[in-house]
Design an enzyme around this catalytic site. Sequence first.
Site, PDB file in Angstrom:
ATOM      1  N   GLU A  90      27.760 -11.368  15.477  1.00 30.77           N
ATOM      2  CA  GLU A  90      27.092 -10.604  16.524  1.00 30.77           C
ATOM      3  C   GLU A  90      27.237 -11.175  17.930  1.00 30.77           C
ATOM      4  OE1 GLU A  90      25.280  -7.639  16.113  1.00 30.77           O
ATOM      5  OE2 GLU A  90      26.292  -7.682  14.175  1.00 30.77           O
ATOM      6  N   SER A 450     -25.515  -2.465 -26.676  1.00 25.74           N
ATOM      7  CA  SER A 450     -26.161  -3.712 -27.081  1.00 25.74           C
ATOM      8  C   SER A 450     -25.688  -4.928 -26.305  1.00 25.74           C
ATOM      9  CB  SER A 450     -25.932  -3.975 -28.575  1.00 25.74           C
ATOM     10  OG  SER A 450     -26.708  -3.105 -29.345  1.00 25.74           O
TER      11      SER A 450
END
Length: 794
Positions: A90, A450
Amino acid sequence: MNVFGRAVSATGVAMFGAVAVAALSACVYAAVLFHQLPSAQELADYHPPTATRVYAWDGTLIGEFSKVRRIYVPYDQMPPRLVRAFLAAEDHNFFSHGGVDVSGVSRAMVKDVFNVLQGRRPEGGSTITQQVAKNISLSNEVSVGRKLKEVLLATRLEETLSKPQILELYLNEIWLGYRSYGVGAAAYNYFGRSLSDLTLAQCAYLAALPKGPDNYQPVTHKAAAIRRRNMILRDMMDLGWVSRVDAEAAMREDLTVQSAPTRTKYHDADYFVDEARKQALQLKSVGSELTEGGYYVRTTLDPRLQTAARIALMDGLETYDHRHGWRGAWQSATLEHAPPSERKKWLAALVIESKGGQVRVQTAADNAVGEIVAKDVAWAQAGKGLSGGDLVWVEPADGGGFRLRQVPIVNGALIAMEPNSGRVLAMVGGYSFSLSKFNRATQAYRQPGSSFKPFVYATALETGQFTPASIVLDAPITLPGFGGESWSPENYEHKFNGPLIFRRGLELSLNTMTVRIAMQVGMPKIIATAKRFGIVDKMAPELSMALGAGETTPYRLTSAYAGLVNGGRRVTPHLIELVEDRSGDMLYRADPRDCPSCSAGFSGDDGPELQPAGTQLIDPITAYQIDTMLEGVALRGTAAAAHAALGRPVGGKTGTTNDFRSAWFMGFSPQLVVGVFVGFDDNRSLGKGETGAVAALPIFIEFMQEAVKGLPPLDFKAPPDTKFAQIGPNREAFRPGTEPKVVAAQPADAAPPDQAIIPLAPSAPGPAAPGAPLPGAPKADKPPKPPEDLRVPF
C-alpha cells in the site's frame, strides 16, 4: 495612454482580480474544510468500534459482542512481517513522507488519465495516512472537495500522531472482507489464528485484500489471490524486507482459508454467552458501549462443566422423548426445522425400503445407503411406523448401519453454581440454542413443586418451633380451600405413615407433614424466607405455596439452594467476573471485597483471609441441618439413585408438580450446586409417572459424574457450635440449647453430652402434636419404591 493600452491594462487588472478572488475563495473554502475536520485531540483519542471479547475463566474464547467484527491489536503486538507486507502493498514510502506522497500522487494522476478514458474509477494515489483520514471521518465520495479534506486531515494526522500510531489505526480499521474489520479479526476469520501465528504467506495474502477483498477470495478467485499475494512477496524481497529464500518458500505455499468466518472454537456456551450479554448491558460502566468498546470480559464459565451440562441435558431430554414414542417422519420434503447444530453427526435421510423388520435409508448428503438398527425399527413401529419415501434423521451407528433420531419437543434447563461465591459455572437453557433462543434457566417461571419444601423446613427450624427431634403426623388432613371448597393434600403414593421424625417429611417428600409444619409456622414466615433467599418477589399466603405451587426460575432456585449449602448466606449469582477496557483498566468486578494483603509477597504465614461474601439469611447450623436432611434424600429418599451412582456425599430434592407438568431435581455437593428442570414450554403434562426422580434426576447424575472428576469427596462441614444427638438411626445436628436431654443415666463409656443418644421406641404411642419433642418414634421407614414424589393441588 491609448485605447489599446487602456484595454490591456483593464484586462490585466480584471485577470489579476479574478485570480485574487479565486485564490481568496480557495483559501476561504480550504479554511471552511479545515474547520470541519476533527481536532487534534479528537484524532488522538480516536478508536474505531471494536468487538468486546468474552472468555471463560480459563481463557477460552467463548464469544464476541459487536456491531463490527474487529479485534483491536496494538502496534507493538503486530508481527513485523505483517506490517511490512502492508507497507509493500500500500505505501512503502510511509515512514518518509509527511502524509501525502507527491510522487505517488503524480503516478496515480497519469494512471487516472487512462482510467477515465476507459471508464474506470480513479485511483487517487492515497497514502496509508490518507486512507486513515478517509476511514475516520470521510465518505467514499469521488470529488475534489473530499480529496482536499483527505489531504488536510492527513496533514493534521501526521502532526498529531506518530507513524506507529497511524499504522495501528490503519491496520485495525481497514475492511478486509469475510466479516473482518482490521487484521486481528481477519487472521481469525480467514485462518483461525492469532496474528503472531500467521505465516509470511498468510501475512502477504491479508495485505492483498485492501485492493478489493471480493476479488481475492480463495474460494472463488484463488488464482488471482495467489498472484496478488506473490506480487507482494516479490515487492518485499525487492525492498530488502524479506530474504529471497523466505519469499520463494512463501510463494510455494498453498492458500487455504476456513470455510466460514470463525474465531470462537468453543460452541457449547450459547445460552450462557447470551445471558452474559444481557447482564453486561445492565452494568452502568459498560452499558451501550458493549458492542463497540473493545472490552475484555472474563466470565465464570468452566468449559469442561459447560460441555458436560449440555450433553447431559440433551441426553436426558432425548431419553424422555424416546420413552414417549416415535412421532413419525417429516411431513414434507423440505426441512421445516434444521437438526440441532449441537448434533453434528445427524444426517437427513430418505427411507427407500421398509419391509418387515428391516428399514433401508439413503442419506441426502452423500447418498450412503444402510439399514436402521433393529431396536430403532421396533421403536418406530411401536409408534407411527416408517414407510418408503419418509424423511428422517439418522446417525451412523457403532458397528454399521444407522440409528433413528428424533428432535425432542420437551425442553429443560441445567445450571451449575459455586455455592460460596454464586459463580455460575455452567448454564444450558434448553435442548438446542440453534432451535430455540428462549433461556429456560432464567426466563421460564414454573412451579418448583417439592423442591421448595427445604425452605419450609428451614423456616420451621429457624423459628425454633421445630427441631430435628420433633415428630410430625403424616395423616389425612382437610382444610378450607378456594371458593369455600375443602382441600385435602395427598402424598404421591396416597399412603400415610402416622407420626414420623421431622427429617422423614423431606426424605419421603410427604405433603401432609409439610402442610402441618407450614400451618404451625405460619405462611408469612415461610414467604419471608422465600423472599430473603431470592426464590420469589411475592407469594400468596396460601398453604398450597408450601408445597411449591408458586412460580420461580431454575436460576433463582439454584441460587437459593446455594444459600443452604454455603452456611445460610445469600450470594448473588453472576456470569461475569470482571470487565476491563481496551487499556486494561478495571470497569467492573463481581467481587467487591478489598484485599490489601493479597498482592504482598509470601511471608510463610497463612494466606490472607477474606470475610465470606453475602448477607447471612439463616443460622449456619440451620443451613447445615437442612443439608444433612437433604443428604438423607440422596441416601434413602426420593433421590437414592444419586448417592448410589456417585458414591460420595451429595444431597438434593426432587420436585414434581400437579399433573406431572414440571419435573425438578435440585442437587448439590459441598463444592457445587446443580439445578435441573424438565418441562414442556406450553406447560402440558409430561405424562403419568414422569416425576423429578424419573425425568430430572438422571440428568443431574450424568452431569455430576463428569463434574466431580478431580474433586475430593468432602463431607458437609458442621459449624463450630453445632451440638449433636443420635436420634434413632440418624446423628442429628442441633443449635445450642435445642438439643434433647439425656433421659436416663448413661454408663461410663457413654457419648459426651454433645453426642446425646435418644432411643426410638418400636412403635408410636399415638398421634403427636406438630413440633412436639420426640418421646419415641416408629421403626424407621423402608426406602420408598422409586420414583416417589408429590402431587401439588392447585
